[in-house]
Design a protein around this motif. Structure first.
Motif, short mmCIF file in Angstrom:
data_model
loop_
_atom_site.label_atom_id
_atom_site.label_comp_id
_atom_site.label_asym_id
_atom_site.label_seq_id
_atom_site.Cartn_x
_atom_site.Cartn_y
_atom_site.Cartn_z
N ALA A 224 0.84 -1.21 0.00
CA ALA A 224 0.00 0.00 0.00
C ALA A 224 0.87 1.25 0.00
O ALA A 224 0.57 2.23 -0.71
CB ALA A 224 -0.92 -0.01 1.21
N ARG A 225 1.93 1.25 0.79
CA ARG A 225 2.83 2.41 0.81
C ARG A 225 3.50 2.63 -0.54
O ARG A 225 3.68 3.77 -0.98
CB ARG A 225 3.87 2.23 1.92
N GLU A 226 3.83 1.54 -1.23
CA GLU A 226 4.44 1.65 -2.56
C GLU A 226 3.44 2.24 -3.56
O GLU A 226 3.78 3.11 -4.36
CB GLU A 226 4.91 0.28 -3.03
N ARG A 227 2.19 1.78 -3.51
CA ARG A 227 1.16 2.33 -4.40
C ARG A 227 0.94 3.81 -4.12
O ARG A 227 0.80 4.62 -5.03
CB ARG A 227 -0.15 1.56 -4.22
N ALA A 228 0.87 4.15 -2.84
CA ALA A 228 0.64 5.55 -2.47
C ALA A 228 1.80 6.43 -2.92
O ALA A 228 1.59 7.56 -3.38
CB ALA A 228 0.44 5.65 -0.96
N ALA A 229 3.02 5.93 -2.79
CA ALA A 229 4.19 6.71 -3.18
C ALA A 229 4.22 7.00 -4.67
O ALA A 229 4.81 7.99 -5.11
CB ALA A 229 5.47 5.98 -2.76
N ALA A 230 3.57 6.15 -5.47
CA ALA A 230 3.57 6.33 -6.92
C ALA A 230 2.59 7.41 -7.37
O ALA A 230 2.66 7.87 -8.51
CB ALA A 230 3.21 5.01 -7.61
N THR A 231 1.69 7.83 -6.48
CA THR A 231 0.65 8.79 -6.86
C THR A 231 1.24 10.08 -7.41
O THR A 231 0.76 10.60 -8.43
CB THR A 231 -0.25 9.12 -5.65
N ASP A 232 2.26 10.61 -6.77
CA ASP A 232 2.80 11.91 -7.17
C ASP A 232 3.31 11.89 -8.61
O ASP A 232 2.99 12.78 -9.40
CB ASP A 232 3.91 12.33 -6.21
N ARG A 233 4.08 10.86 -8.97
CA ARG A 233 4.64 10.82 -10.33
C ARG A 233 3.60 10.38 -11.36
O ARG A 233 3.77 10.62 -12.56
CB ARG A 233 5.86 9.90 -10.38
N GLN A 234 2.52 9.75 -10.93
CA GLN A 234 1.52 9.26 -11.87
C GLN A 234 0.40 10.26 -12.15
O GLN A 234 -0.41 10.04 -13.05
CB GLN A 234 0.88 7.97 -11.34
N THR A 235 0.36 11.36 -11.39
CA THR A 235 -0.76 12.29 -11.50
C THR A 235 -0.36 13.57 -12.20
O THR A 235 0.70 14.14 -11.94
CB THR A 235 -1.31 12.62 -10.10
N ARG A 236 -1.24 14.04 -13.09
CA ARG A 236 -1.05 15.33 -13.76
C ARG A 236 -1.73 16.39 -12.89
O ARG A 236 -2.92 16.67 -13.02
CB ARG A 236 -1.70 15.28 -15.15
N TRP A 237 -0.97 16.98 -11.97
CA TRP A 237 -1.57 17.80 -10.92
C TRP A 237 -2.26 19.05 -11.44
O TRP A 237 -3.31 19.44 -10.95
CB TRP A 237 -0.51 18.17 -9.88
#
Length: 328
Positions: A224-237
């Motif tokens: 879960a922590r790995e998935r959450a950490a990927a959010t920043d680079r995967q999102t077009r803010w």
């Protein structure tokens, strides 16, 4: 918290189970593609305004179009939806400007309602007259708007922990905070709660996602922590802030359009999801003429990650028994 709910849009009698126009591809050629069972990006297709969009194919069987949340997150985070790809060919769409899809010429088209044409272009590209459509979180809003606009194209609809802004259903900051208290006895809670309490109106949206992540999973383990950490680079803010922009939704009109829907609907909620809570998911389910509500025990905002088996059994069984009842 209230600012985050405004921007993110999800944190924020029905049976209850406890527990997406472009160049068309023929049905035959699509059958050949999905029969291969490969997991890959496919060649891009052109949507209504000339933007090149990408999607993946994962699994074997009939297609299930999947709209990612975030909003504006690379659809890669959906993975195989806990193993659902063993039952269906998942077709996750990379939203315009996200993942492998190109940026649009007009940034105003990042708004949710401006992406309806992208879902229709994907359907035309794949070929089927009707599709099974799954939308996660903010992607559930897009799935709902598409269903309201194109009911004749929907065989079945599955909003998963959907924000339900399109229906006028929202989670307040107070509700979110109260629901998060279920984690008060977990080791993650003191540090996560302190970080949450230190946020304010100027906290960047990307930072808010990181702070709220421990409350979004039933199991806060290494995966879960790995998935959450990927959010920043995967999102077009910059696009995420526009997705729920002013004018995106007309809940009254959407509800009226859905009143005649005959396709089966499964609204799936996580028991421990602070936004939407199961109560808000039930409120959303009641707005569809024929919807089932499934509440997955112990799950948060990503139920396929918390208990893959329970998630797959629930969704696969619904898709199997729905039989693709079409709209007239």
């Amino acid at each position: 918290m209230k600012r985050f709910l405004r921007e993110e849009g999800g944190r924020r009698g029905r049976p209850v189970h406890r527990i997406a126009p472009g160049p068309a591809t023929s049905a035959k050629s699509f059958a050949e593609i999905i029969g291969a069972g490969e997991d890959r990006h496919t060649p891009t297709f052109t949507t209504y305004d000339g933007t090149e969009l990408a999607h993946r194919l994962r699994g074997k069987g009939e297609p299930l179009v999947c709209l990612a949340g975030g909003p504006m997150r690379d659809a890669a985070y959906l993975g195989d939806l806990g193993g659902l790809a063993a039952h269906r060919t998942l077709v996750p769409l990379d939203a315009r400007g996200a993942g492998a899809s190109a940026e649009p010429a007009d940034p105003g088209t990042y708004r949710c309602d401006r992406q309806l044409g992208d879902v229709e272009a994907l359907r035309a590209h794949l070929g089927p007259d009707r599709i099974d459509l799954l939308g996660h979180s903010a992607g559930g809003d897009l799935a709902t708007l598409y269903t309201a606009a194109r009911p004749e194209r929907i065989r079945s609809l599955v909003p998963v922990t959907s924000a339900a802004r399109a229906l006028g259903v929202t989670t307040t900051g107070e509700e979110w905070d109260a629901a998060a208290e279920v984690f008060a006895d977990r080791p993650r809670y003191p540090e996560a709660r302190a970080a949450l309490d230190a946020t304010g109106p100027d906290t960047p949206l990307s930072r808010m996602y990181g702070i709220t992540a421990p409350f979004s999973y039933g199991r806060w383990d290494d995966a879960a922590r790995e998935r959450a950490a990927a959010t920043d680079r995967q999102t077009r803010w910059e696009a995420a802030g526009a997705y729920h922009g002013e004018g995106a939704y007309d809940p009254a009109a959407t509800r009226r359009a859905l009143a005649a829907l005959t396709a089966p609907v499964l609204v799936l909620a996580g028991e421990h999801d602070p936004g939407p809570t199961p109560a808000r998911a039930a409120e959303a389910a009641a707005l569809f003429p024929s919807a089932e509500l499934a509440v997955q025990p112990g799950a948060g905002h990503y139920p396929w990650a918390d208990d893959p088996g329970a998630f797959v059994r629930t969704v696969a069984a619904f898709l199997a028994r729905s039989g693709g009842r079409p709209n007239p």
